[in-house]
Write an enzyme that holds these catalytic residues in place. Structure first.
Site, PDB file in Angstrom:
ATOM      1  N   GLY A   1      -1.536  -6.214   1.319  1.00  0.00           N
ATOM      2  CA  GLY A   1      -2.363  -5.645   2.240  1.00  0.00           C
ATOM      3  C   GLY A   1      -0.421  -4.402   2.924  1.00  0.00           C
ATOM      4  CB  CYS A   2      -1.507  -1.023   3.774  1.00  0.00           C
ATOM      5  SG  CYS A   2      -2.300  -1.583   5.020  1.00  0.00           S
ATOM      6  CE1 TYR A   3       1.247  -0.733  10.090  1.00  0.00           C
ATOM      7  CE2 TYR A   3      -0.882  -1.889  10.327  1.00  0.00           C
ATOM      8  CZ  TYR A   3      -0.221  -1.110  10.961  1.00  0.00           C
ATOM      9  OH  TYR A   3      -0.377  -0.164  11.633  1.00  0.00           O
TER      10      TYR A   3
ATOM     11  CD  GLU B   1       4.038   0.335   2.159  1.00  0.00           C
ATOM     12  OE1 GLU B   1       3.869  -0.915   1.397  1.00  0.00           O
ATOM     13  OE2 GLU B   1       2.844   0.107   3.224  1.00  0.00           O
TER      14      GLU B   1
END
Length: 346
Positions: free
Chosen positions: A149-151, A312
């Site tokens: 996932g992004c987090y 990011e």
């Protein structure tokens, strides 16, 4: 082009970002895209930004047989949908990279955090957790990848050098992170409306956000103790793209200093093409459109706290760019193929 690819669920932001990145990949050609609600439409009609690369490519309904013999399928479907199609896709496509959450966690952890049993637990061992900077060898040893996932990508890379080195306690880790609105996807929802998101910052998923499980899983794998405990609080902020994760930990050793920690991070990430260790605090704008994570670290002697920060682009290193990075590993290509760590400015 050496390899043929499909993007399953290509009408969302993640799918569109994959198409943008793959348009510049010299070894991978996109030959098929799916989107149930937009079947029949041209990609360029939905995303005019892609017209130069895909002037005639059209979305199709998802039929697994249409993907027979392809080298890689990037699956960018809503939560739970990958499980429905995984058996058919993995039997037809050489490599599947699931960008959703369906194959990131062991079955018991999945049930705990998602509230229902995994429908195809027998397929879970076929998927590696795809964070290359930590698990590169494991990824290369598998056929398929569960994209992080992004987090978690930002938080794990911010904290991994500390946890892996035994420099901080692996329990009591705190992650506060902010994300741009694109992280909610392209679907219509009240928090994504301009009038709701603009000039507003809000926390959500308090104590129960599912990405917590990923952070604990990955950090536990690198921890000398084999475990990790994270308190994670995400926030939605009024920007389009980007994640900034601010992380806190308690020292486990004496003699820490900011200089020692910066040097440790630079050693830990030496040779990593997509991680930059900075002396100054990172900013999301510097990572915009690049497959990069910018990190820094501090020791606060006054409070006895270690502070680590990562920035990011949530759609690139946090999703589609990392998926391409994983595809390169699976296909035996240079890991940087089709990717750049350089962001856009201004």
């Amino acid at each position: 082009m050496a390899y043929r690819a499909a993007v399953v669920g290509a009408s969302g932001y993640t799918g569109a970002e994959l198409l943008r990145l793959l348009a510049g990949h010299s070894e991978v050609e996109v030959t098929h895209v799916t989107a149930e609600s937009n079947a029949g439409a041209r990609v360029a009609d939905l995303y005019p930004s892609l017209v130069a690369a895909y002037p005639d490519l059209r979305y199709h309904p998802l039929e697994a047989a249409d993907l027979d013999g392809l080298d890689v399928a990037f699956v960018a479907l809503p939560h739970g949908e990958s499980q429905r199609h995984a058996a058919a896709l993995t039997s037809r496509v050489a490599h599947v990279i699931d960008i959703g959450a369906d194959f990131r966690l062991p079955a018991p952890s999945y049930e705990q955090w998602y509230g229902h049993a995994h429908s195809v637990p027998d397929l879970l061992p076929a998927f590696a957790y795809g964070l290359p900077e930590l698990f590169r060898d494991d990824i290369a040893a598998h056929r398929h990848v569960a994209n992080p996932g992004c987090y978690p990508t930002a938080a794990i890379l911010a904290l991994a050098p500390l946890v892996a080195g035994g420099l901080v306690e692996p329990v009591g880790l705190v992650v506060n992170a902010v994300s741009g609105v694109s992280g909610r996807g392209r679907g219509l929802s009240a928090p994504s409306l301009f009038s709701e998101a603009n000039e507003n910052t809000s926390a959500y998923g308090l104590l129960t956000h599912r990405h917590t499980a990923e952070m604990e899983l990955a950090l536990g794998r690198v921890s000398p103790t084999g475990t990790a405990q994270v308190l994670f609080t995400p926030h939605l902020v009024p920007m389009t793209r980007g994640i900034l994760a601010t992380c806190y930990a308690r020292p486990a050793v004496e003699g820490l200093s900011t200089g020692r920690l910066i040097a440790h991070y630079r050693d830990f990430y030496a040779g990593e093409p997509f991680v930059a260790v900075l002396a100054e605090p990172p900013a999301t704008k510097a990572t915009l459109a690049g497959n990069a994570v910018h990190v820094t670290v501090r020791f606060d002697s006054r409070t006895g706290t270690v502070l680590a920060i990562a920035a990011e682009d949530n759609l690139v290193k946090g999703a589609s760019g990392q998926a391409v990075q994983n595809a390169n590993l699976l296909l035996g290509l240079p890991e940087t193929a089709g990717l750049s760590a350089v962001g856009l400015a201004p």
